[in-house]
Scaffold this motif. Structure first.
Motif, PDB file in Angstrom:
ATOM      1  N   ARG A   7      27.405   0.545  70.701  1.00  0.00           N
ATOM      2  CA  ARG A   7      28.764   1.006  70.932  1.00  0.00           C
ATOM      3  C   ARG A   7      28.948   1.310  72.419  1.00  0.00           C
ATOM      4  O   ARG A   7      28.078   1.916  73.055  1.00  0.00           O
ATOM      5  N   GLY A   8      30.073   0.848  72.971  1.00  0.00           N
ATOM      6  CA  GLY A   8      30.364   1.082  74.382  1.00  0.00           C
ATOM      7  C   GLY A   8      29.957  -0.042  75.306  1.00  0.00           C
ATOM      8  O   GLY A   8      30.415  -0.090  76.448  1.00  0.00           O
ATOM      9  N   ASP A   9      29.092  -0.958  74.835  1.00  0.00           N
ATOM     10  CA  ASP A   9      28.689  -2.087  75.680  1.00  0.00           C
ATOM     11  C   ASP A   9      29.900  -2.936  76.050  1.00  0.00           C
ATOM     12  O   ASP A   9      30.809  -3.146  75.239  1.00  0.00           O
ATOM     13  N   HIS A  10      29.918  -3.432  77.299  1.00  0.00           N
ATOM     14  CA  HIS A  10      30.966  -4.329  77.777  1.00  0.00           C
ATOM     15  C   HIS A  10      30.457  -5.753  77.589  1.00  0.00           C
ATOM     16  O   HIS A  10      29.415  -6.111  78.147  1.00  0.00           O
ATOM     17  N   VAL A  11      31.174  -6.545  76.791  1.00  0.00           N
ATOM     18  CA  VAL A  11      30.729  -7.890  76.432  1.00  0.00           C
ATOM     19  C   VAL A  11      31.844  -8.900  76.650  1.00  0.00           C
ATOM     20  O   VAL A  11      33.006  -8.538  76.842  1.00  0.00           O
ATOM     21  N   SER A  12      31.488 -10.169  76.599  1.00  0.00           N
ATOM     22  CA  SER A  12      32.481 -11.241  76.641  1.00  0.00           C
ATOM     23  C   SER A  12      32.150 -12.247  75.557  1.00  0.00           C
ATOM     24  O   SER A  12      31.025 -12.314  75.067  1.00  0.00           O
ATOM     25  N   TRP A  13      33.178 -13.036  75.149  1.00  0.00           N
ATOM     26  CA  TRP A  13      33.006 -14.056  74.129  1.00  0.00           C
ATOM     27  C   TRP A  13      34.072 -15.120  74.327  1.00  0.00           C
ATOM     28  O   TRP A  13      35.069 -14.904  75.004  1.00  0.00           O
ATOM     29  N   ASN A  14      33.836 -16.296  73.754  1.00  0.00           N
ATOM     30  CA  ASN A  14      34.794 -17.394  73.829  1.00  0.00           C
ATOM     31  C   ASN A  14      35.828 -17.253  72.725  1.00  0.00           C
ATOM     32  O   ASN A  14      35.499 -16.906  71.593  1.00  0.00           O
ATOM     33  N   SER A  15      37.076 -17.541  73.056  1.00  0.00           N
ATOM     34  CA  SER A  15      38.153 -17.587  72.068  1.00  0.00           C
ATOM     35  C   SER A  15      38.983 -18.831  72.347  1.00  0.00           C
ATOM     36  O   SER A  15      38.731 -19.546  73.317  1.00  0.00           O
ATOM     37  N   ALA A  59      38.604  -7.565  67.419  1.00  0.00           N
ATOM     38  CA  ALA A  59      37.999  -8.721  66.743  1.00  0.00           C
ATOM     39  C   ALA A  59      36.591  -8.349  66.291  1.00  0.00           C
ATOM     40  O   ALA A  59      35.986  -7.400  66.802  1.00  0.00           O
ATOM     41  N   LEU A  60      36.084  -9.094  65.309  1.00  0.00           N
ATOM     42  CA  LEU A  60      34.704  -8.938  64.850  1.00  0.00           C
ATOM     43  C   LEU A  60      33.918 -10.185  65.216  1.00  0.00           C
ATOM     44  O   LEU A  60      34.396 -11.302  65.011  1.00  0.00           O
ATOM     45  N   ARG A  64      25.305 -13.282  68.345  1.00  0.00           N
ATOM     46  CA  ARG A  64      25.032 -14.575  68.995  1.00  0.00           C
ATOM     47  C   ARG A  64      26.251 -15.130  69.731  1.00  0.00           C
ATOM     48  O   ARG A  64      26.119 -16.012  70.577  1.00  0.00           O
ATOM     49  N   ALA A  65      27.458 -14.610  69.436  1.00  0.00           N
ATOM     50  CA  ALA A  65      28.679 -15.073  70.116  1.00  0.00           C
ATOM     51  C   ALA A  65      28.986 -14.254  71.359  1.00  0.00           C
ATOM     52  O   ALA A  65      29.895 -14.609  72.114  1.00  0.00           O
ATOM     53  N   LEU A  66      28.214 -13.210  71.616  1.00  0.00           N
ATOM     54  CA  LEU A  66      28.530 -12.268  72.687  1.00  0.00           C
ATOM     55  C   LEU A  66      27.574 -12.388  73.855  1.00  0.00           C
ATOM     56  O   LEU A  66      26.425 -12.774  73.698  1.00  0.00           O
ATOM     57  N   ARG A  67      28.100 -12.027  75.038  1.00  0.00           N
ATOM     58  CA  ARG A  67      27.297 -11.926  76.259  1.00  0.00           C
ATOM     59  C   ARG A  67      27.496 -10.543  76.844  1.00  0.00           C
ATOM     60  O   ARG A  67      28.634 -10.098  77.011  1.00  0.00           O
TER      61      ARG A  67
END
Length: 71
Positions: A7-15, A59-60, A64-67
């Motif tokens: 919780r609190g981690d800053h992540v990125s993902w493709n959309s 979003a959920l 494996r989809a997150l960086r």
């Protein structure tokens, strides 16, 4: 072994709109019903509830989809 985040981690993902950034609000380790769908999760393969930085959309996603982004 899947990536794990907290919780609190800053992540990125493709959309569909491109790369999105956000912060993890919750970590789900059991199946969760969200927006009419059952998202399958387990302690070994959790689902992450993430709030977009720009749009406040939630979003959920699986790990494996997150960086992980640097703060």
């Amino acid at each position: 072994m899947p990536k794990t985040f907290k919780r609190g981690d800053h992540v990125s993902w493709n959309s569909e709109a491109g790369r999105v950034r956000g912060h993890i609000l919750r970590v789900h380790t059991g199946d969760v019903d969200y927006k009419g769908y059952t998202h399958h999760a387990s302690p070994d393969d959790p689902q992450y509830e993430i709030k977009s930085d720009k749009t406040d959309h939630v979003a959920l996603h699986k790990g494996r989809a997150l960086r992980l982004l640097r703060s």
